[in-house]
Design a protein around this motif. Sequence first.
Motif, PDB file in Angstrom:
ATOM      1  N   TYR A  31       0.828  -1.216   0.000  1.00 53.28           N
ATOM      2  CA  TYR A  31       0.000   0.000   0.000  1.00 53.28           C
ATOM      3  C   TYR A  31       0.863   1.267   0.000  1.00 53.28           C
ATOM      4  O   TYR A  31       0.532   2.260   0.640  1.00 53.28           O
ATOM      5  N   GLN A  34      -0.970   4.491  -1.315  1.00 51.33           N
ATOM      6  CA  GLN A  34      -1.929   5.056  -0.366  1.00 51.33           C
ATOM      7  C   GLN A  34      -1.215   5.694   0.816  1.00 51.33           C
ATOM      8  O   GLN A  34      -1.634   6.738   1.317  1.00 51.33           O
ATOM      9  N   LEU A  37       0.053   9.097  -0.358  1.00 52.24           N
ATOM     10  CA  LEU A  37      -1.035  10.078  -0.411  1.00 52.24           C
ATOM     11  C   LEU A  37      -1.411  10.548   0.991  1.00 52.24           C
ATOM     12  O   LEU A  37      -1.691  11.733   1.211  1.00 52.24           O
ATOM     13  N   SER A  38      -1.406   9.624   1.945  1.00 61.39           N
ATOM     14  CA  SER A  38      -1.714   9.982   3.327  1.00 61.39           C
ATOM     15  C   SER A  38      -0.675  10.955   3.876  1.00 61.39           C
ATOM     16  O   SER A  38      -1.013  11.916   4.579  1.00 61.39           O
ATOM     17  N   ARG A  92      -7.208  13.170   4.783  1.00 63.21           N
ATOM     18  CA  ARG A  92      -6.191  12.449   5.559  1.00 63.21           C
ATOM     19  C   ARG A  92      -6.833  11.374   6.429  1.00 63.21           C
ATOM     20  O   ARG A  92      -6.357  10.240   6.491  1.00 63.21           O
ATOM     21  N   LEU A  95      -7.998   8.422   4.166  1.00 62.91           N
ATOM     22  CA  LEU A  95      -6.883   7.645   3.621  1.00 62.91           C
ATOM     23  C   LEU A  95      -6.183   6.826   4.703  1.00 62.91           C
ATOM     24  O   LEU A  95      -5.903   5.638   4.526  1.00 62.91           O
ATOM     25  N   ARG A  98      -8.496   3.961   6.143  1.00 58.79           N
ATOM     26  CA  ARG A  98      -8.638   2.871   5.167  1.00 58.79           C
ATOM     27  C   ARG A  98      -7.336   2.058   5.097  1.00 58.79           C
ATOM     28  O   ARG A  98      -7.356   0.822   5.025  1.00 58.79           O
TER      29      ARG A  98
END
Length: 597
Positions: A31, A34, A37-38, A92, A95, A98
Amino acid sequence: MANYSVREGESREKAKSAKPLRELAVFFRPYKAQAALSAIALVFTASLALVLPIAVRRIVDSFGEDSGELIDELMIAAVLLSALFAVGTALRYALVNRLGERIIADIRRQVFSKVLGMSPKFYERILTGEVLSRLTTDTTLILAVVSSSATVALRYVLILFGGMVLMIVTSPRLTIFALVVVPAAVLPAIALGRRLRRLSRDSQDRIADSFGGAYEALASVQTVQAFTNERNVQEKFDRATDDARATAFRRISTRAILTAIMIFSVFSSIAVMFWVGARDIHAGSMSPGELVQFMIYAVMVASSVAALSEIWGEILRAAGASERLAELLKATDDVSDPAKPVDLPIKSGSGSIEFESVSFKYPSRPESKALFDVSFEAHPGETIALVGPSGAGKSTVFNLILRFFDPESGRVLFNGNDLRSMARSQFRSAISLVAQDTAIFAASVRDNIRFGRGDASDAEIESAAKAAAAHGFIEELPSGYDTLVGERGVLLSAGQRQRIAIARAVVRDAQLLLLDEATSALDSENERAVQQATENLSKSRTTIIIAHRLSTVQRADRIFVFERGRITAEGNHESLMAENGLYARLAELQFTKPESR
């Protein structure tokens, strides 16, 4: 394998450092996008949080200006910044949470898969409840860190250092003053906060003790009442409840003192800094907006220090949880599949078992052997019986056939192949088992029977139930085969549970049938029906029966008499009776009427 502790409170212990959290890195790798992006969303929201006080300062300083248009523009800019901050924070949160849920789901799956395949030796050193605690409590702690604490900590770190820099830029003089005043106000609160956390954990432990005892008593309420122990149980519950209340009172008192200290420290510190700032404004060395900006940064920095102290404790507890989960994932097992397993041809109607000079002792009882140089063979299609007193080694034979353990010496062969040369899942798929302790799951009758073979049709399930003399009572249940039987089959009688277990073995249609006291909970009528069914079933497969009730083994092709881990006699019912040995004595005790002895 690690020597696991089984203390109930272990899952709440802290690690000495956060290093064990590195064990989680492997779960983050799938991941990476992801996680990136977080991180971007995190930096973005932290930066906006640091920019907002500057906008507030401009608004405050514009109050003395005549330009209403400037005030409007500044207000619009502040609202836009607030909107961006809200969107960034929501993004935030989504993301990170998840990501956390995915990682924890992967950890739980991998840990469960690991412990599900471990041999019984593993569970001799660690309680099942401890494994479940690690799967639930420990993974929940890690989830809290991954989805919240870690990212919040990083955000507070950015705000702490960014806020300190901007405090110095805004007013070096007030910054020096704040570095003296703020720690003096925050440190006592941190110390009391740690005591409050300990008391909170103690309070939860006392509550758990109280309700744990209550659950145990209520689960066995009939036994409690039958032995008139209500008063003792009630007194025990009362003591546990009083302990929980006393701990809660200490927690409440500490929380009240902490609240008073925090309120006094925060408001007095703000008042003093405002006083110093007001004097600077009067002297012309600072504007009102700069003072407001500085105070906002000071509050942000002080809050970050307090929050990081709180979060660090959570991170250490999660590190301890990570360490314990890593122990499970790294645990080794003496019973394992070979690198290149021998292929086992699965043929209906075949199957032989052979013990070659097998000796064995349980890991938990290394001082005494369960089997001594045992040798025997069960030919394809043959029915053999193992009889003897309790503890003679009969169930150990089944444990070795299923390869829950490996022999200390000698070999166990299935269709001529050493079990250690084959994949466990392959040869076990050729075995049906009816255990002495019947395992019934909290599902429907149909699902419990289908557990023997997942692709069994409804017609095959009913046919198996008829063969096990179970169809009649199943049809009388409220929803027939779709009736839910409750946890461990609590809604069924012992005999009904046993017949469902036999039906499960029948529907599996395996080469080798293992029956461990398969009719011990049946009445005479159903016992005869099940005996007839197992005799019909045994004609096309190898059957090994363990029985204390010798009426169930009289028609066996061969009977092996076990005594203290050795085979002391072999033959059929008639020949063993003629020998007048242990078998004959056991038969006499069971078949002779009390008045004729």
